[in-house]
Enzyme design. Structure first.
Site, PDB file in Angstrom:
ATOM      1  CG  ASP A  75     -23.365  52.805  36.570  1.00  0.00           C
ATOM      2  OD1 ASP A  75     -23.439  51.477  36.493  1.00  0.00           O
ATOM      3  OD2 ASP A  75     -22.707  53.567  36.124  1.00  0.00           O
ATOM      4  CG  HIS A  79     -20.956  52.103  39.989  1.00  0.00           C
ATOM      5  ND1 HIS A  79     -19.269  50.791  40.033  1.00  0.00           N
ATOM      6  CD2 HIS A  79     -20.074  53.357  38.504  1.00  0.00           C
ATOM      7  CE1 HIS A  79     -18.423  51.270  38.467  1.00  0.00           C
ATOM      8  NE2 HIS A  79     -19.408  52.829  38.283  1.00  0.00           N
TER       9      HIS A  79
END
Length: 257
Positions: A75, A79
Site C-alpha cells: 500500500d 491509496h
C-alpha cells in the site's frame, strides 16, 4: 572481500537464509470484499496468449488481470485520502524497500479472540524485551492468520455481524504513524486494518494514520512464524506502477543463521 561478495558467499553457503513471505498469486487468492455501494477489485486472472502452439510455436506467455491490492501487496500513501498528496507506488524510495524488520507475535491472543487489537502497550512491552523499532524499517504483526489463506471464507471470516479479523487500535495506529520512524507496517490479513475497523471512531486507522504520515503497508504476508523477533532484512519488490496506489509484491526476508 567486498560487502556484496561477502553477502553473496553467505547466501550461497547458507549462512544467510532467504525466506519467502509472499502468498501465491492465483485465481483463488483471497481478496477484500467491500459492501455495496462500494466498488471492488477483481480477482487475479491468467489469460493464456499462446502455449507452444500455432499462435506461438516456441513460447508460452500470458496476460494477467488483477487489481493493485491483490494478494501480498504494498500500500502506497496515495491509496488513502489522507495520503493523497504523498508518494505513489512507483515513487517508493528504493533504499527503504530493502530495510531491517522486526516481528511482534500476538498469535495466542488472536487464537482467543479473532477481533483482537494491537495496542501501544503491547509494542512497548515488546520493545522492553527486544529493543527499539528499526529506524526506516518494517514492523510485522504476526497473528497466525496466514494459516487461513487457502480458504477465502475462513480468511475473510465474515458473519452477519461483519468481518472478524485482527488488527490495530486507532490509538496504536496513530502512535505508529506519529511516534515511530518506521517505514512501514505489515500484516498477514487481507488488509492492514482490523475486520471491524470501518466502525472505529477513526475508521480504518492504519490506512488513515500510517498512509497519511507517508508510511507504507504490506498485507497478506506468510511465514512470519519462521522469522526471529529482530535481526532480519526485508526485501520488498512491487511493480513501479506510475500513478499506482499499490502493487502486488514479492516480499523476502534474509536471516543470518
Amino acid at each position: 572481500m567486498t560487502v556484496l561478495s561477502t553477502l553473496q558467499s553467505a547466501l550461497a553457503g547458507g549462512a544467510v537464509q532467504v525466506v519467502d513471505l509472499t502468498a501465491p498469486l492465483e485465481a483463488s487468492t483471497p481478496i477484500l470484499h467491500l459492501p455495496e455501494p462500494f466498488a471492488n477489485t477483481i480477482p487475479f486472472g491468467l489469460e493464456r496468449i499462446s502455449t507452444y502452439d500455432e499462435v506461438g510455436p516456441a513460447w508460452c506467455w500470458n496476460n494477467i488481470h488483477t487489481g493493485e491490492h491483490t494478494g501480498t501487496h504494498l500500500d502506497a500513501p496515495t491509496h488513502w485520502i489522507t495520503g493523497r498528496d504523498g508518494l505513489d507506488v512507483a515513487q517508493a524510495p528504493v533504499q527503504n524497500l530493502i530495510a531491517p524488520g522486526v516481528v511482534i507475535d500476538m498469535t495466542e491472543e488472536v487464537e482467543r479472540d479473532a477481533d483482537f487489537l494491537l495496542e501501544v502497550g503491547h509494542i512497548e512491552q515488546w520493545m522492553e524485551e527486544n529493543g527499539p523499532l528499526p529506524d526506516g524499517g518494517w514492523l510485522f504483526y504476526r497473528t497466525g492468520w496466514d494459516a487461513r489463506s487457502s480458504d477465502t471464507e475462513s480468511f475473510l471470516n465474515v458473519d452477519d455481524k461483519g468481518s472478524h479479523t485482527p488488527g490495530v487500535s486507532a490509538e496504536c495506529a496513530k502512535w505508529l504513524a506519529e511516534e515511530t520512524s518506521l517505514f512501514g507496517f505489515g500484516v498477514e490479513t487481507v488488509g492492514t486494518d482490523a475486520g471491524a475497523a470501518a466502525g472505529f471512531e477513526t475508521p480504518f486507522p492504519c490506512h488513515h494514520y500510517l498512509l497519511g504520515a507517508g508510511k507504507f503497508g504490506l498485507t497478506q504476508l506468510q511465514n512470519l512464524a519462521t522469522l526471529p523477533a529482530t535481526g532480519f532484512l526485508v526485501v520488498v519488490a512491487p511493480l513501479p506502477i506510475v500513478g499506482g496506489s499499490g502493487s502486488p509484491a514479492r516480499v523476502l526476508a534474509m536471516i543470518q543463521r
